[in-house]
Design an enzyme around this catalytic site. Sequence first.
Site: not given
Length: 667
Positions: A110, A148-149, A159, A306, A314
């Site tokens: 992700r 998310n993050e 790029c 969070e 982790w």
Amino acid sequence: MKSKFKHIIYGGDYNPNQWPEEIWEEDMKLFDKARINSATINVFSWAKIQPSEEQYDFEELDRIIEMLEKNHKDIVLATSTGAMPAWMVRKYPETARTDFEGRHHKFGQRHNACPNSLVYQKYAGMLAKKLAERYGHLDSVVCWHINNEYGGECFCENCEKAFRVWLRERYGTLEALNEAWNTEFWGHTIYDWEEIVLPNALSEGLEWCSGTAFAGISIDYARFNSDSMLANFKMERDAIRSVDKETPVTTNLMGTFKQLDYFKWAKEMDIVSWDNYPAYDTPVSLTAMQHDLMRGLKQQPFMLMEQTPSQQNWQPYNSLKKPGQMRAQSYQAVAHGADTVQFFQLRRSVGGCEKFHGAVISHAGTHKTRVFGEVAQLGKELESLGDKTLGTDSPADVGILFDWENYWALEFTSGPNKDLKYVEQIHRHYRYFYENNIPVDMIPRDADFSKYKLIIAPVLYMVHKGVKEALETYVEKGGVLVTGFMSGIVGESDNVYLGGYPGPLKDMAGIWAEEIDALAPEQTNMIRFKDGTEYTCSMLCDIIHLEGAESIADYSSDFYAGTPAVTKNCYGKGKVYYIGTQLEESALDKLLENIAREAAVESLVTEQTPLEVTVRKSGEDTYYFLMNFSREEAVVPRMFGGMKNLLTGKAVAEQEIMKPYDVMIIG
Ligand code: GLA
Ligand code: ZN
């Protein structure tokens, strides 16, 4: 300021789609039991709500939202774009990233979409808009959580092309670009925009050179990469805004996370939110500093989006939070400006790499656990605290400069000492103020310096245009500035300011440094203050000449013994202190204590105390937060005797004892 919320949002990441529906009803009961008033949903559901390129299916999400509404829960609604669906990467491989080694990735994991993929942008934007159309009008949706993050890097051909466009905008001409990158070095002159390649392991990337042979190029890439992801955020935000004009929009940040220039990002966000994951050995002061940094991004209250109620999965060693620790950490966030207390996650998952990540509801599936009990106790307290602390300010007289471009530049340098780390250096200074309960604002390079009595700017290696002038004006008018080694070295393109260090800060500091000695971990030098006390120093030693400043400590060994190590200069109505070497903790304490006194900066409590004390204020209301993060019992400072502890509703007794992890909110 007025808070974005009616009450302290208490809840967190909730993924009912990972569970059979019988469990949902059970969840609702358990949430009520724990006084959980909100849920962050749809963080990783893209594959569920868009099962194929042509098909959207909101049926399950509708039901989840309905259920939460029926149970009076606020909803933090995520856009799900942090993890791509498999069909997308299969059909459009360019949506995946190419890494630093040049390997193009397949579907998996992700937080790994190429930020310059037009396909990714198109579908992420469409999804955000559809969600806003369907749910943006709901009162229950109190906040949008984009992606998310955000983080990571991509070195793909898209790029690369986008980088060239970005560079054209920044430099206009190749002449300006070549000058900025100092390409005469190793004859890397660029004659055509198409010759420009991304700085990864296949090009300028160098393992033995802090990652790059041309820091100027790599810093520009870091700026570009941060801007590319920010453009993704803005694209989703604007898609939402085209439909929903009101609901605040955020994305969850990560404290001192290196890759994104959060001060720049915060300008585009309605409210800052962040994920706090201290390890078992993270200094409490470092967590406090990160809270202050997150508040500093907008100089406004923030969301604790969070934290784990108990354990992570982790880190190398995922210790349990001790009884009371989660509660104390939650209040620490509020003490530094949080208006929400949220967890990852509400129910622990059965599979995937986070099955050992803590949650409010554990694998046991019951409320009869220690962790659930603690969450429920905190929920009750927050509910009775109501909206008192919401939107209140956190006043501070001390500003510590934090700058992402400087962070990148400092850590791209090859030499003089590989152990020099930006966050560590900032934290060394922050720690003194933390331990002495002196409130600090973490400030950007373009802050209004005039608000502060004391500004600390450690390792201000890169000095941007205008910063010298702003700091000079600040000091001339009576401000006190502390800076030191590895400061004033380069401009925005990482080329050195000639004429001696600290370049543009020389006049103000009344010194110039000729050489910088690097000390290996096993080496130290000594410094001697005028009162004869001696301390060790390490890491780097500037060899300094006085040009108007006075020395307040000299080196006492090596060939530069007797030369200045720490200096003080009067400049206009103010003072500039220059710390030319890394001082041992007690020496830095002694120095900062004197400087704070001179700058008339005061601690919130006059008594010495091991407690952490902060304050939040609004109008007439003042709330003191007292937290015991030490391992020993501690006595509440006298000044609080007789005042009301909002968490118990009782008056604080004289000499009241606080056990480890005890908290009081006095107001
Ligand atoms: C991050 C992510 C969450 C989860 C947690 C685990 O903060 O945003 O999705 O993975 O880490 O600690
Ligand atoms: Zn890419």
